[in-house]
Enzyme design. Sequence first.
Site, mmCIF file in Angstrom:
data_model
loop_
_atom_site.group_PDB
_atom_site.id
_atom_site.type_symbol
_atom_site.label_atom_id
_atom_site.label_comp_id
_atom_site.label_asym_id
_atom_site.label_seq_id
_atom_site.Cartn_x
_atom_site.Cartn_y
_atom_site.Cartn_z
ATOM 1 N N ALA A 1 9.369 16.193 30.489
ATOM 2 C CA ALA A 1 10.641 15.385 30.322
ATOM 3 C C ALA A 1 10.484 13.931 31.119
ATOM 4 O O ALA A 1 10.498 13.700 32.079
ATOM 5 C CB ALA A 1 11.822 15.955 31.096
ATOM 6 N N THR B 1 12.048 8.679 28.198
ATOM 7 C CA THR B 1 12.586 8.165 26.648
ATOM 8 C C THR B 1 12.571 9.708 25.679
ATOM 9 O O THR B 1 13.381 9.978 24.944
ATOM 10 C CB THR B 1 11.577 7.244 25.993
ATOM 11 O OG1 THR B 1 11.468 6.073 26.429
ATOM 12 C CG2 THR B 1 12.106 7.026 24.505
ATOM 13 N N ARG B 2 11.488 10.578 26.022
ATOM 14 C CA ARG B 2 11.577 11.631 25.187
ATOM 15 C C ARG B 2 11.250 12.878 25.904
ATOM 16 O O ARG B 2 10.444 12.819 27.026
ATOM 17 C CB ARG B 2 10.447 11.506 24.054
ATOM 18 C CG ARG B 2 10.693 10.632 23.038
ATOM 19 C CD ARG B 2 9.877 10.644 21.785
ATOM 20 N NE ARG B 2 8.398 10.692 22.113
ATOM 21 C CZ ARG B 2 7.478 11.387 21.638
ATOM 22 N NH1 ARG B 2 7.884 11.831 20.298
ATOM 23 N NH2 ARG B 2 6.364 11.301 21.872
ATOM 24 N N TYR C 1 -2.274 9.180 47.236
ATOM 25 C CA TYR C 1 -1.203 8.386 47.417
ATOM 26 C C TYR C 1 -0.439 8.436 48.569
ATOM 27 O O TYR C 1 -0.519 9.714 49.167
ATOM 28 C CB TYR C 1 -0.004 8.967 46.189
ATOM 29 C CG TYR C 1 0.838 7.864 45.391
ATOM 30 C CD1 TYR C 1 0.006 7.104 44.549
ATOM 31 C CD2 TYR C 1 2.056 7.800 45.386
ATOM 32 C CE1 TYR C 1 0.732 5.730 44.087
ATOM 33 C CE2 TYR C 1 2.774 6.863 44.683
ATOM 34 C CZ TYR C 1 2.020 6.061 44.112
ATOM 35 O OH TYR C 1 2.916 4.967 43.325
ATOM 36 N N ASP D 1 4.650 12.974 36.264
ATOM 37 C CA ASP D 1 4.130 12.989 34.915
ATOM 38 C C ASP D 1 2.727 12.114 35.235
ATOM 39 O O ASP D 1 1.601 12.514 34.569
ATOM 40 C CB ASP D 1 4.577 12.045 34.128
ATOM 41 C CG ASP D 1 5.181 10.647 34.689
ATOM 42 O OD1 ASP D 1 5.248 10.604 36.078
ATOM 43 O OD2 ASP D 1 5.786 9.743 34.069
ATOM 44 N N ARG D 2 2.469 11.430 36.220
ATOM 45 C CA ARG D 2 1.292 10.843 36.575
ATOM 46 C C ARG D 2 0.197 11.899 37.142
ATOM 47 O O ARG D 2 -1.019 11.805 36.788
ATOM 48 C CB ARG D 2 1.393 9.700 37.398
ATOM 49 C CG ARG D 2 1.867 8.350 37.116
ATOM 50 C CD ARG D 2 2.252 7.306 37.895
ATOM 51 N NE ARG D 2 0.972 6.886 38.592
ATOM 52 C CZ ARG D 2 0.776 6.003 39.652
ATOM 53 N NH1 ARG D 2 2.217 5.562 40.393
ATOM 54 N NH2 ARG D 2 -0.032 5.401 39.947
ATOM 55 N N THR E 1 6.343 -17.534 17.520
ATOM 56 C CA THR E 1 6.966 -16.910 18.617
ATOM 57 C C THR E 1 6.877 -15.373 18.499
ATOM 58 O O THR E 1 6.628 -14.864 19.666
ATOM 59 C CB THR E 1 8.527 -17.289 18.718
ATOM 60 O OG1 THR E 1 8.545 -18.916 18.591
ATOM 61 C CG2 THR E 1 9.210 -16.750 20.203
#
Length: 246
Positions: free
Chosen positions: A7, A10-11, A90, A99-100, A172
């Site tokens: 999850a 975005t998706r 970490y 997710d990471r 641009t």
Amino acid sequence: MIVAIDAGNTRIKWGLRHAGEWLEKGALATSDAPWLVEAAEDWPADATIVVCNVAGDAVAAAIRQSLGTRAASARWLHPGAAQCGVENRYQPPQRLGADRWAALIGARALVGDACLVVCAGTATTIDVLDGDGVFQGGVILPGLDLMRRSLATATAQLPYANGEFRELPRSTDDAIVSGCLHAQAGAIERLHRTLPAGAPCLLTGGSAPLLAERLALPLRCVDNLVLEGLAEFAAEVAPADQSESA
């Protein structure tokens, strides 16, 4: 049989896996999380269900609702100090995004050596995994769409660009798209230089195809690295304190 659910912002992606092979995969918008129940109806009743969620409590609740009585036995991946052959440096380990963490576990299983792990989605994360399976650290950038949107919303005259990549843009829209791609690719290549020569870059996420064309380094594109990590997590006996009940 394994059902893996990723999850994201975005998706919501999911996959059905058996004997090391993905039998089926699907996705829906995170805003449509309650509709996951339609996919869940077809999942085997005895499947091991593993979940990675970075989309917040409301989405977690919708997933549990979709799973019904199976929610109590579902396993939710939470970052810790070590798991599935990966050590987490970490600070503190629990603050790393799930997710990471899943992507790092998946990368370790696929490569088994030093590699760069790049997830190019709503945000782009670039993480360094050494040859011993130690996550040494990484960076977070706005994803390509967020970069473009920030220029459109925070400036008076720049558009939400739909240009093309050019080495030397002369419009641009092309300048914005090219600048965003250069920024992402440059960050990836800089972090890659911290690894031994020849170490691969594993690239996953919705913007992976666009970035792959811009990167001059050993590259391996993976359809959904988070699902690969969740499959490894499912194969390992999950501690009781990693389960979530409804």
